[in-house]
Design an enzyme around this catalytic site. Structure first.
Site, mmCIF file in Angstrom:
data_model
loop_
_atom_site.group_PDB
_atom_site.id
_atom_site.type_symbol
_atom_site.label_atom_id
_atom_site.label_comp_id
_atom_site.label_asym_id
_atom_site.label_seq_id
_atom_site.Cartn_x
_atom_site.Cartn_y
_atom_site.Cartn_z
ATOM 1 N N CYS A 193 0.801 -1.231 0.000
ATOM 2 C CA CYS A 193 0.000 0.000 0.000
ATOM 3 C C CYS A 193 0.832 1.279 0.000
ATOM 4 C CB CYS A 193 -0.965 -0.014 1.178
ATOM 5 S SG CYS A 193 -2.120 -1.392 1.091
ATOM 6 N N HIS A 195 -1.402 8.021 7.187
ATOM 7 C CA HIS A 195 -1.745 6.739 6.562
ATOM 8 C C HIS A 195 -3.152 6.351 7.011
ATOM 9 C CE1 HIS A 195 -1.250 2.952 4.605
ATOM 10 N NE2 HIS A 195 -1.306 2.265 5.730
ATOM 11 N N GLU A 249 1.218 4.458 14.031
ATOM 12 C CA GLU A 249 1.408 5.772 13.412
ATOM 13 C C GLU A 249 1.371 6.885 14.448
ATOM 14 O OE1 GLU A 249 0.185 8.267 9.436
ATOM 15 O OE2 GLU A 249 -1.180 6.700 10.119
ATOM 16 N N HIS A 292 -9.436 3.001 1.212
ATOM 17 C CA HIS A 292 -8.000 2.716 1.103
ATOM 18 C C HIS A 292 -7.758 2.178 -0.302
ATOM 19 C CE1 HIS A 292 -3.995 1.610 1.573
ATOM 20 N NE2 HIS A 292 -4.032 0.898 2.689
ATOM 21 N N PHE A 332 2.135 -3.267 4.188
ATOM 22 C CA PHE A 332 2.474 -4.624 4.584
ATOM 23 C C PHE A 332 3.978 -4.855 4.418
ATOM 24 C CE2 PHE A 332 -1.864 -6.774 3.487
ATOM 25 C CZ PHE A 332 -2.427 -6.159 4.576
#
Length: 398
Positions: A163, A292, A303, A327, A385
């Site tokens: 991502c 994110h 985060e 997303h 990931f």
């Protein structure tokens, strides 16, 4: 001295807008109307998913028939976004020539849609479609399509860092320009939510059956979305010293787990710190951070810790736009960089953070509301990931 790299106005499409202006307005107003419920066979719950509305025009290739590949949703989405940067690409063709223009496209899953369509036909009719080619389901095909569309013959790359792919593609494109391989690069990302992707995230127990609620105590997970976003990167300032520049970029790889982020936020913090170092900036010079912000417990906590590590108690205005766009996987890094660029150029304010406002006592980060200040330097975070972490800093040299 590091060669400057400038970003053109973006070409993009997603559920929250068919172009940059529409998307920016959705982000300012917190419009979530592009999120629609989607089913998975054998699963009782339905999942909000960002789906682009309306008909997508059928693309045309100058060198090969696209009856099959042109019918795939991913190629139609990519084509719709690329058409918006056609004027910039055509100017670059005149300035640099086709062999000095490259393509760098980030993706997570460009191939499974083409594979599923072909196999559905095979199961129903006993044969693959006559115009089907195995290369259509390769991850590299959309980048090849982009090069073919504009007749460019420079380096053509596909980047797959989960991502973070769209943001990674922008970095790789800038590196090609700074290395002298290209004068300009078409860079960005694209993805659709195929049944394979939706089922995969469901198997990870990462999907939310409600609208995404990042950093809330009540968050339940991710809403997926589809989209594409592209820039033309180039070393010459097309706007006469007023264009938006990639001031800095940072990457890290914590490799903590195949899907989960490290619990201490160290990996994302390293990417942000590397971006600040690359830009020659101090943390307090960042006017806005596009987070994110996926809405999963592990991502949000990591985060938040990373932001605290980098900015201390003086965290700048920050928000996640994923509750608005979904997303968008490999497109997310480029799509969110486009939102940041709009905040810099339009100066109408910052994207709102759509959530229920219920703070999680374990998370220190408090996202911003409808803050109307106009930043001059912004940061965009993409964490993926495998611990693939990317941070981009956009702005104008003072």
């Amino acid at each position: 001295m590091k060669k400057s790299v400038y970003l053109s106005a973006p070409g993009l499409i997603c559920c929250a807008g068919h172009n940059a202006q529409e998307l920016y307005e959705s982000c300012l107003n917190g419009w979530q109307g592009g999120m629609v419920l989607r089913e998975l066979p054998g699963v009782a719950a339905k999942f909000p998913t960002g789906r682009i509305s309306g008909e997508l025009p059928e693309p045309a290739s100058p060198t090969e028939p696209l009856a099959y590949a042109g019918g795939t949703r991913i190629i139609r989405i990519i084509d719709a976004a690329l058409e918006q940067i056609r004027p910039a690409v055509e100017q670059a063709l005149s300035a640099y020539g086709p062999d000095k223009i490259g393509v760098c496209l980030g993706t997570c899953d460009n191939g499974s849609e083409a594979s599923l369509l072909a196999h559905e036909a095979f199961l129903a009719q006993g044969a693959f479609p006559g115009d089907y080619r195995l290369r259509y389901q390769s991850a590299s095909y959309p980048a090849e399509y982009a090069a073919d569309k504009f007749g460019v013959s420079g380096p053509v790359f596909t980047v797959a860092t989960a991502c973070a792919s769209g943001a990674s593609a922008i970095i790789r494109g800038a590196q090609m320009i700074r290395a002298g391989l290209c004068g300009a690069v078409i860079a960005g990302g694209a993805d659709v939510v195929s049944q394979t992707v939706l089922a995969g995230f469901h198997s990870l127990e990462a999907l939310s059956d409600e609208l995404s609620n990042p950093f809330s105590k009540n968050r339940k997970g991710i809403n997926l979305g589809e989209g594409a976003a592209f820039f033309l990167l180039e070393s010459l300032d097309p706007a006469g010293h007023s264009a938006v520049e990639l001031l800095g970029a940072g990457e890290s790889a914590d490799a903590y787990h195949i899907t989960a982020p490290g619990t201490d936020g160290a990996g994302p913090a390293k990417a942000m710190q590397a971006a600040l170092l690359d830009a020659g900036l101090r943390p307090e010079q960042i006017g806005y951070v596009n987070l994110h912000g996926t809405g999963t417990a592990l991502n949000d906590k990591a985060e938040s810790l990373a932001m605290e590590t980098v900015f201390g108690a003086d965290i700048p205005p920050a928000s996640s736009t994923k509750p608005i766009t979904g997303h968008t996987l490999g497109a997310a890094g480029a799509l969110e960089a486009a939102i940041c660029r709009m905040a810099l150029t339009e100066k109408k304010g910052l994207p709102v953070h759509c959530w229920d406002g219920v703070r999680d006592g374990e998370i220190s980060l408090l996202p911003c509301g409808p803050n109307r200040q106009a930043p001059s330097i912004v940061m965009s975070n993409s964490f993926a990931f495998g611990g693939c972490n990317v941070s981009l800093i956009l702005g104008r040299r003072q």
